[in-house]
Design a protein around this motif. Structure first.
Motif, PDB file in Angstrom:
ATOM      1  N   SER B  83      41.460  45.513  10.585  1.00  0.00           N
ATOM      2  CA  SER B  83      41.698  45.253  11.552  1.00  0.00           C
ATOM      3  C   SER B  83      43.576  45.410  10.822  1.00  0.00           C
ATOM      4  O   SER B  83      43.189  45.925  10.207  1.00  0.00           O
ATOM      5  CB  SER B  83      42.319  42.756   9.980  1.00  0.00           C
ATOM      6  OG  SER B  83      42.818  42.304  10.897  1.00  0.00           O
ATOM      7  N   GLU B  84      43.807  45.222  12.063  1.00  0.00           N
ATOM      8  CA  GLU B  84      45.338  45.602  11.962  1.00  0.00           C
ATOM      9  C   GLU B  84      45.885  46.928  11.706  1.00  0.00           C
ATOM     10  O   GLU B  84      46.453  47.018  11.089  1.00  0.00           O
ATOM     11  CB  GLU B  84      46.168  44.709  11.727  1.00  0.00           C
ATOM     12  CG  GLU B  84      46.498  43.550  11.771  1.00  0.00           C
ATOM     13  CD  GLU B  84      47.501  43.170  13.488  1.00  0.00           C
ATOM     14  OE1 GLU B  84      48.066  43.842  13.397  1.00  0.00           O
ATOM     15  OE2 GLU B  84      46.829  42.993  14.295  1.00  0.00           O
ATOM     16  N   PRO B 103      43.645  38.825  15.932  1.00  0.00           N
ATOM     17  CA  PRO B 103      42.952  38.947  16.856  1.00  0.00           C
ATOM     18  C   PRO B 103      42.714  40.180  16.761  1.00  0.00           C
ATOM     19  O   PRO B 103      43.405  40.842  16.488  1.00  0.00           O
ATOM     20  CB  PRO B 103      43.371  38.898  18.143  1.00  0.00           C
ATOM     21  CG  PRO B 103      44.841  37.511  17.175  1.00  0.00           C
ATOM     22  CD  PRO B 103      44.913  37.924  15.951  1.00  0.00           C
ATOM     23  N   GLY B 104      41.526  40.479  17.160  1.00  0.00           N
ATOM     24  CA  GLY B 104      41.101  42.125  17.265  1.00  0.00           C
ATOM     25  C   GLY B 104      40.077  42.116  15.675  1.00  0.00           C
ATOM     26  O   GLY B 104      40.321  43.670  15.940  1.00  0.00           O
ATOM     27  N   ALA B 105      39.974  41.543  15.070  1.00  0.00           N
ATOM     28  CA  ALA B 105      39.647  41.894  13.888  1.00  0.00           C
ATOM     29  C   ALA B 105      38.052  42.408  14.141  1.00  0.00           C
ATOM     30  O   ALA B 105      36.841  41.311  15.547  1.00  0.00           O
ATOM     31  CB  ALA B 105      39.519  40.573  12.776  1.00  0.00           C
ATOM     32  N   GLN B 106      37.559  43.130  13.679  1.00  0.00           N
ATOM     33  CA  GLN B 106      36.041  43.788  14.049  1.00  0.00           C
ATOM     34  C   GLN B 106      35.448  43.639  12.459  1.00  0.00           C
ATOM     35  O   GLN B 106      36.095  44.426  11.229  1.00  0.00           O
ATOM     36  CB  GLN B 106      35.418  44.977  14.439  1.00  0.00           C
ATOM     37  CG  GLN B 106      36.710  44.752  15.905  1.00  0.00           C
ATOM     38  CD  GLN B 106      36.595  46.450  16.380  1.00  0.00           C
ATOM     39  OE1 GLN B 106      34.997  46.696  16.322  1.00  0.00           O
ATOM     40  NE2 GLN B 106      37.427  46.924  16.626  1.00  0.00           N
ATOM     41  N   GLU B 140      32.220  52.619  12.910  1.00  0.00           N
ATOM     42  CA  GLU B 140      31.298  51.912  13.417  1.00  0.00           C
ATOM     43  C   GLU B 140      29.854  52.316  12.838  1.00  0.00           C
ATOM     44  O   GLU B 140      28.697  51.703  12.992  1.00  0.00           O
ATOM     45  CB  GLU B 140      30.822  51.431  15.002  1.00  0.00           C
ATOM     46  CG  GLU B 140      32.766  51.780  15.716  1.00  0.00           C
ATOM     47  CD  GLU B 140      33.560  52.240  15.365  1.00  0.00           C
ATOM     48  OE1 GLU B 140      34.210  52.865  14.447  1.00  0.00           O
ATOM     49  OE2 GLU B 140      35.037  51.712  15.701  1.00  0.00           O
TER      50      GLU B 140
END
Lengths: 254, 254, 254
Positions: B83-84, B103-106, B140
């Motif tokens: 995140s960020e 927003p955009g956190a995985q 990932e």
């Protein structure tokens, strides 16, 4: 660059974490060294006595960040001291006195940015100044010279009749040892109230459970109980009067 | 690579030491930064509030290892959040919510090796994942995407009649300051029970021993007693109701 | 070079700070890793059990500085141990036993300089030896071989009638888990006094508030209460007798 940290913040609230984030973001590659975050809240003198112990033991150019700051947000100044080749950053409340008292010490007063949190200069004023030093910014560029920083001193012993010197306990350490403001070079009588305590070289020179006076690792007379706590067993606390006779130097002046 | 540590382990038992040994063995050259090991045992929310304070203050690519994990060994997931530009590694119990909510956190869920101690994923699951990130392994590749990580939120204030907003104390810090979930931008009345507390800029704006409300360093209203403990003096603890009127923004949403 | 620190000094008095100053001055560039300064004062066995957990988890060539030293200034030796490619520096009081007990361990006794403070060998004897190792000085050059260092051992369980093995609690951790000297490989009955405690895989295998025995992260049987403290709820402390039957290995021999 070495940046050391001494605070009364504890660590659980995340304030120290924020401060470290600022240092490591604004001075990439610096090495942050924790000295303590367990100074009792607002105890300027406890922090000052710790500073006296350690500040000159670090290499030249070390940056000592000291945040015990009950007056945060008031009109007390925020300062940087340059002394003996080291830098010290913190509030102008006497906590940096050990470095200020040496000849040649210089002091600047830091500007407080308008967006600094009035309750957290550690994060918003002191850490950025320490980071600036670590990045190589010049001491002189950080603020304006301050002529009369606040000085706090350990009380000095008083000479009494009969060759006695009257001092007092200035700090009790974690082991219950009571450190005094008396500075002895060799043997002599040590007395707490009506009780005589033998002055010896180390704890092991008396039996387990017995009281002993000795010259501690900072050169000051301290009272200990072997395998016990002098503070608890003898009822010693900050301010308890301790007297010594013979073999006495002038009280430590820092 | 910077790896920060936040745990509720204390240090005396050697668990933190083991964890550091794993990090420094599996990611040679990483820099391990202690944030706290004094989070009270199992207090996920205390840790979460600390995480909210610090996680974005560190440089991009920092790896935050957060182990407050009462559910260790159960079927709760072990996760890594990106995140960020920062990474956070820890249990899926809500402690990492501040980073998850952006927003955009995985998120990926980590596999638990069969030989991992079921009572110490800090050492056997989380530290190895942090070390892998520090060595440059791809986020990932560490696990499988997790769709619905556990989120914990600070309770939101409630609007009441008369222009009041009813919030509560969410944490009491080491100094006895009571931090609330109220988010104020300028002056207003602050009330605890029937007691009015002046909203001021900083501690020094009231006399020693007096209560003051102020906007703390994270933007939230807190109640303090100058040179004292608001928690002790006013009987404030987590959950104590605090009300504010005027100059009020929406409650902080993280 | 990595130098780890384990002490019973606390941090507030500045002793740890002095010790770090010595390390960073005498071994520039070393990385100092805090393991704990919260070992209870003078508790050699608590420190020894922590050392057993961590010392081999660090990379080869790590220098572990361990200062829990109630006998400082007496005639106890100051030692350096080389074992399994790591170095351990500390007093010869048994605290380094986990490394001493491995085959191939070597020990030298350090000289004590005449100006060393008799109450602070951590600063004046142990830290300089650790710094010398970090600078690349040879182990053999630091002192003279010591033939019979002091060894302290965890007590061994005793076999009793009926297939029972009688052990005891050796340490209570921060979470109230009671770690025993019993070493189990699979299921079996665990008994404290007349109370049977189920041996399970992890905390989550019993309901909240219930007692459970499990094989902890160092391979020893421990007693826990899920979401609680076994020490508090069951009245367990160091020395409390715990028995186990079936699935039992020999007690851990270090």
């Amino acid at each position: 660059m070495l940046i050391t940290l001494l605070t009364d913040f504890g660590t659980a609230d995340g304030y120290v974490a924020e401060l470290k984030g600022v240092l490591l973001s604004q001075a990439p590659g610096c090495q942050v060294i924790d000295l303590s975050h367990d100074i009792p809240a607002h105890e300027i003198d406890t922090a000052r006595l710790a500073v006296a112990r350690f500040w000159q033991r670090f290499p030249a150019a070390t940056i000592h960040l000291v945040v015990v700051d009950p007056g945060v947000g008031s009109d007390r100044q925020a300062i940087v001291v340059m002394s003996e080749g080291r830098f010290l950053v913190g509030p102008d409340n006497g906590v940096l006195s050990p470095a200020l008292l040496l000849p040649g010490a210089q002091v600047v007063s830091l500007p407080v940015p308008p967006d600094a949190a009035p309750t957290f200069h550690g994060r918003d004023v002191f850490a950025p100044a320490a980071a600036a030093l670590a990045r190589g910014e010049l001491f002189e560029s950080l603020g304006v010279p301050l002529a009369d920083p606040v000085i706090r001193r350990t009380p000095e012993p008083v000479r009494e009749d009969g060759g006695w010197l009257r001092g007092e306990v200035i700090v009790v350490d974690r082991f219950g040892n009571a450190v005094t403001n008396l500075h002895a070079v060799h043997g002599g009588d040590v007395r707490v109230g009506e009780r005589n305590i033998p002055l010896r070289r180390t704890y092991a020179d008396v039996e387990s459970g017995e009281a002993v006076a000795l010259i501690g690792s900072s050169g000051l007379v301290e009272i200990a109980v072997r395998d016990g706590s002098a503070s608890y067993s003898l009822g010693l606390g900050r301010g308890t009067v301790v007297r010594i006779r013979d073999g006495v130097q002038d009280a430590m002046r820092r």
